[in-house]
Design a protein around this motif. Structure first.
Motif, mmCIF file in Angstrom:
data_model
loop_
_atom_site.group_PDB
_atom_site.id
_atom_site.type_symbol
_atom_site.label_atom_id
_atom_site.label_comp_id
_atom_site.label_asym_id
_atom_site.label_seq_id
_atom_site.Cartn_x
_atom_site.Cartn_y
_atom_site.Cartn_z
ATOM 1 N N TYR A 29 1.048 -1.094 0.026
ATOM 2 C CA TYR A 29 -0.061 -0.585 0.114
ATOM 3 C C TYR A 29 0.798 0.730 -0.230
ATOM 4 C CZ TYR A 29 -4.290 -2.862 1.037
ATOM 5 O OH TYR A 29 -5.250 -4.103 1.123
ATOM 6 N N LYS A 30 0.213 1.974 -1.003
ATOM 7 C CA LYS A 30 1.156 3.646 -1.228
ATOM 8 C C LYS A 30 0.547 4.733 0.548
ATOM 9 C CE LYS A 30 1.180 3.338 -6.061
ATOM 10 N NZ LYS A 30 0.919 4.035 -6.897
ATOM 11 N N VAL A 31 -0.458 4.159 1.086
ATOM 12 C CA VAL A 31 -1.011 5.401 1.823
ATOM 13 C C VAL A 31 -1.760 4.526 3.247
ATOM 14 C CG1 VAL A 31 -1.061 7.740 0.799
ATOM 15 C CG2 VAL A 31 -2.928 5.427 0.479
ATOM 16 N N PRO A 32 -1.770 4.950 4.400
ATOM 17 C CA PRO A 32 -2.931 4.365 5.060
ATOM 18 C C PRO A 32 -4.556 3.866 4.862
ATOM 19 C CG PRO A 32 -1.732 6.059 6.247
ATOM 20 C CD PRO A 32 -1.508 6.309 4.974
ATOM 21 N N VAL A 33 -5.063 2.676 4.869
ATOM 22 C CA VAL A 33 -6.048 2.285 4.252
ATOM 23 C C VAL A 33 -6.803 2.170 5.641
ATOM 24 C CG1 VAL A 33 -7.395 0.573 2.917
ATOM 25 C CG2 VAL A 33 -5.934 2.108 2.101
ATOM 26 N N VAL A 34 -7.678 2.284 5.787
ATOM 27 C CA VAL A 34 -9.015 1.653 6.333
ATOM 28 C C VAL A 34 -10.665 1.641 5.846
ATOM 29 C CG1 VAL A 34 -10.175 1.877 8.899
ATOM 30 C CG2 VAL A 34 -7.569 1.747 8.290
ATOM 31 N N PHE A 35 -10.853 0.137 6.054
ATOM 32 C CA PHE A 35 -12.023 -0.219 5.730
ATOM 33 C C PHE A 35 -13.348 -0.140 6.393
ATOM 34 C CE2 PHE A 35 -9.197 -2.412 3.038
ATOM 35 C CZ PHE A 35 -10.019 -2.640 1.646
ATOM 36 N N VAL A 36 -14.064 1.232 6.907
ATOM 37 C CA VAL A 36 -14.743 1.785 8.099
ATOM 38 C C VAL A 36 -16.113 1.047 7.307
ATOM 39 C CG1 VAL A 36 -15.940 3.420 9.340
ATOM 40 C CG2 VAL A 36 -13.543 3.050 8.779
ATOM 41 N N THR A 37 -17.002 0.066 7.486
ATOM 42 C CA THR A 37 -18.268 -0.492 7.358
ATOM 43 C C THR A 37 -18.937 -0.444 8.324
ATOM 44 O OG1 THR A 37 -19.187 -1.821 6.542
ATOM 45 C CG2 THR A 37 -18.064 -3.177 7.591
ATOM 46 N N ASN A 38 -20.323 0.121 8.076
ATOM 47 C CA ASN A 38 -21.378 -0.282 9.034
ATOM 48 C C ASN A 38 -22.268 -2.033 9.415
ATOM 49 O OD1 ASN A 38 -21.818 1.881 10.684
ATOM 50 N ND2 ASN A 38 -23.875 3.029 9.522
ATOM 51 N N ALA A 39 -21.392 -2.117 8.248
ATOM 52 C CA ALA A 39 -21.539 -3.997 8.549
ATOM 53 C C ALA A 39 -21.354 -4.882 9.889
ATOM 54 C CB ALA A 39 -21.207 -5.283 7.599
ATOM 55 N N GLY A 40 -22.267 -6.032 10.562
ATOM 56 C CA GLY A 40 -21.484 -6.295 11.465
ATOM 57 C C GLY A 40 -22.199 -7.698 11.622
ATOM 58 N N ASN A 41 -21.738 -8.927 10.777
ATOM 59 C CA ASN A 41 -22.653 -10.080 11.200
ATOM 60 C C ASN A 41 -21.610 -10.722 10.906
ATOM 61 O OD1 ASN A 41 -21.604 -9.502 8.067
ATOM 62 N ND2 ASN A 41 -24.123 -9.994 7.632
ATOM 63 N N CYS A 42 -20.187 -10.623 10.526
ATOM 64 C CA CYS A 42 -19.107 -11.183 10.653
ATOM 65 C C CYS A 42 -18.300 -11.144 11.871
ATOM 66 C CB CYS A 42 -18.684 -11.759 9.261
ATOM 67 S SG CYS A 42 -18.296 -10.189 8.697
ATOM 68 N N MET A 43 -16.991 -11.830 11.686
ATOM 69 C CA MET A 43 -15.221 -11.415 12.936
ATOM 70 C C MET A 43 -14.791 -10.634 11.406
ATOM 71 S SD MET A 43 -16.257 -12.959 15.451
ATOM 72 C CE MET A 43 -13.992 -13.336 16.542
ATOM 73 N N ARG A 44 -13.461 -9.803 11.421
ATOM 74 C CA ARG A 44 -12.887 -8.956 10.993
ATOM 75 C C ARG A 44 -11.998 -9.855 9.959
ATOM 76 N NH1 ARG A 44 -9.433 -4.289 14.132
ATOM 77 N NH2 ARG A 44 -8.530 -6.237 15.017
ATOM 78 N N GLN A 45 -11.987 -11.163 10.985
ATOM 79 C CA GLN A 45 -11.150 -11.290 9.770
ATOM 80 C C GLN A 45 -11.137 -12.463 8.771
ATOM 81 O OE1 GLN A 45 -7.403 -13.159 10.508
ATOM 82 N NE2 GLN A 45 -7.816 -14.029 7.705
ATOM 83 N N THR A 46 -12.526 -12.091 9.194
ATOM 84 C CA THR A 46 -13.726 -12.620 7.792
ATOM 85 C C THR A 46 -13.763 -11.408 7.085
ATOM 86 O OG1 THR A 46 -14.978 -13.820 9.616
ATOM 87 C CG2 THR A 46 -16.289 -13.915 7.366
#
Length: 451
Positions: A80-97
């Motif tokens: 990655y060239k810059v810091p990237v974070v995925f921010v979702t309102n989903a919550g029906n699984c684990m972060r790993q999944t």
């Protein structure tokens, strides 16, 4: 006060664990393989926050521009060239999944540390972790709750099994023959709403049962039990975008049903201990910590100065990013005023503008208004970018042209009941067609070549 102190301790523990993990990771050559050091220090001080549904995917189908976008965000070695974070309102699984799913769809490696689900900030609500909590949602809710730190977890199915006479809307689920005895459970201390369930009628019925019996469904309903036991809700999205041409009901719609039923039965308003997920400020506080962690993995030594939040939902993504930007401006203004008073300096020119803005409510902040003091190395601002591949479509709706207008009967507010409708916060910094254009715009704004 005890609740606020506990939240503050939880926040500090979360902050130290994130930063500690980043320092630990930074010492390991193998763990930093996903990041590129192509850009010289000085103009690469920004980070990207990506929504997922409607921005990168529609249901299980990736949006074509998303793959090309991420090809541009990594170098030839996949770093990655810059810091990237995925921010979702989903919550029906684990972060790993979710990370594995994104890696497959985008064809780049996404680590769990880059994924933030709607319930992720619950890690800091440590005062509830030893309580007996009822969790509602779908997917591995019990595993998710334990992973967040909750130690004594009861699911809706466990509650149904313990009290088999409660769930009777579906005649096929009613007890057959003799009435089975109740097993009894430890009284419920708090209710955690992760996301929309599959059987709404069952969850609505049993949650109301718990609220009206002070956590013990074996008791008789009593509207005198008010205020009720604590309720914490994640994901306030009224609508979300899947493969269908039109938006689908989200957890926010389930909350509307629960609030309406509770008030209809009791005459009282349902109260929330915390509302978590976009657009609450606590979600962006948490996301900023993850961005800081990614920046440290990149080897950056200067703080991240700017955040760009890319989303498709004006009420969740855009409202939230703009609300967080307002919070940042207020924090910087407060800090400048304190420095001016202690050092005899001049008055901060932003002070009047910030003071004129309405004070944020506890709901908008995420549940505890006095927790969010100014942190060191806060970003200078957060820009919002609206894409047209999800909930928002240029063809179907127009953004308000006059952001100074007040709420009228003609204006439809899709935000949560406990959030104010501020039209200016639904106005994005930029509107683009898709996520690829969004990323190209950001790099153009920052003066970075996107190769």
């Amino acid at each position: 006060m005890q609740r606020l102190r506990s939240l503050k301790r939880g926040w500090q523990l979360l902050k130290s664990s994130c930063e500690g993990a980043a320092k630990h990771v930074n010492t390991s050559p193998s763990s930093s393989r996903n990041y590129s050091h192509l850009h010289p220090q000085g103009y690469n001080s920004f980070g990207l926050l990506f929504d997922i549904d409607g921005v990168l995917v529609r249901g299980r189908t990736p949006i074509p521009a998303a793959k090309q976008c991420f090809r541009n965000l990594v170098d030839r070695n996949g770093k990655y060239k810059v810091p990237v974070v995925f921010v979702t309102n989903a919550g029906n699984c684990m972060r790993q999944t979710k990370a594995e799913h994104l890696s497959h769809l985008l064809e780049v490696e996404v680590s769990p540390d880059q994924v933030m689900l709607s319930h992720s900030p619950l890690r800091m609500f440590t005062q509830f972790h030893k309580m007996c909590v009822l969790v509602s949602g779908q997917g591995p809710v019990e595993e998710v709750a334990h992973n967040l730190g909750f130690q004594d977890v009861v699911t809706i199915d466990m509650l149904r099994e313990a009290y088999p006479l409660l769930d009777v809307v579906d005649h096929n689920r009613r007890p057959k023959g003799s009435i089975p005895p109740t097993k009894g459970l430890r009284p419920i201390d708090a209710v955690i709403l992760f996301g929309e369930p599959i059987r709404w009628e069952t969850n609505l019925q049993l949650i109301v049962d718990v609220l009206l019996t002070n956590g013990n469904p074996d008791n008789t309903w009593s509207s005198m039990q008010y205020p009720h036991i604590p309720v914490l809700a994640c994901n306030m999205d009224l609508l979300w975008m899947a493969e269908a041409k039109n938006p689908r009901f989200g957890h926010g719609m389930f909350l509307v049903c629960l609030e309406s039923l509770y008030k209809k039965v009791t005459g009282h308003e349902l109260k929330y201990e915390a509302l978590i997920g976009k657009p609450s400020v606590v979600t962006y506080n948490y996301a900023e910590l993850l961005i800081r962690q990614q920046a440290e993995r990149l080897g950056w030594t200067s703080p991240v100065k700017r955040l760009y939040a890319i989303g498709d939902n004006p009420m969740a993504d855009i409202y939230g990013a703009n609300l967080y930007n307002r919070y940042l401006q207020a924090s910087w203004s407060t800090k400048a005023q304190k420095q001016a008073k202690s050092g005899g300096g001049g008055v901060d020119p932003l002070a009047d503008t910030v003071d004129d803005a309405p004070k944020m409510t506890s709901a908008e902040l995420g549940g505890a208004s006095s927790v969010y003091g100014a942190e060191e190395d806060l970003p200078e601002g957060c820009s919002s970018i609206l894409v047209c591949t999800g909930v928002y479509s240029r063809d179907q709706q127009e953004l308000l042209s006059d952001t100074t207008q007040t709420v009228t009967e003609q204006q439809i507010f899709h935000g949560h009941r406990d959030f104010r409708f501020d039209p200016s916060l639904t106005q994005p910094s930029f509107v683009v067609q898709d996520v690829k254009e969004a990323v190209e715009l950001v790099f153009q704004q920052e003066g970075c070549p996107l190769e």
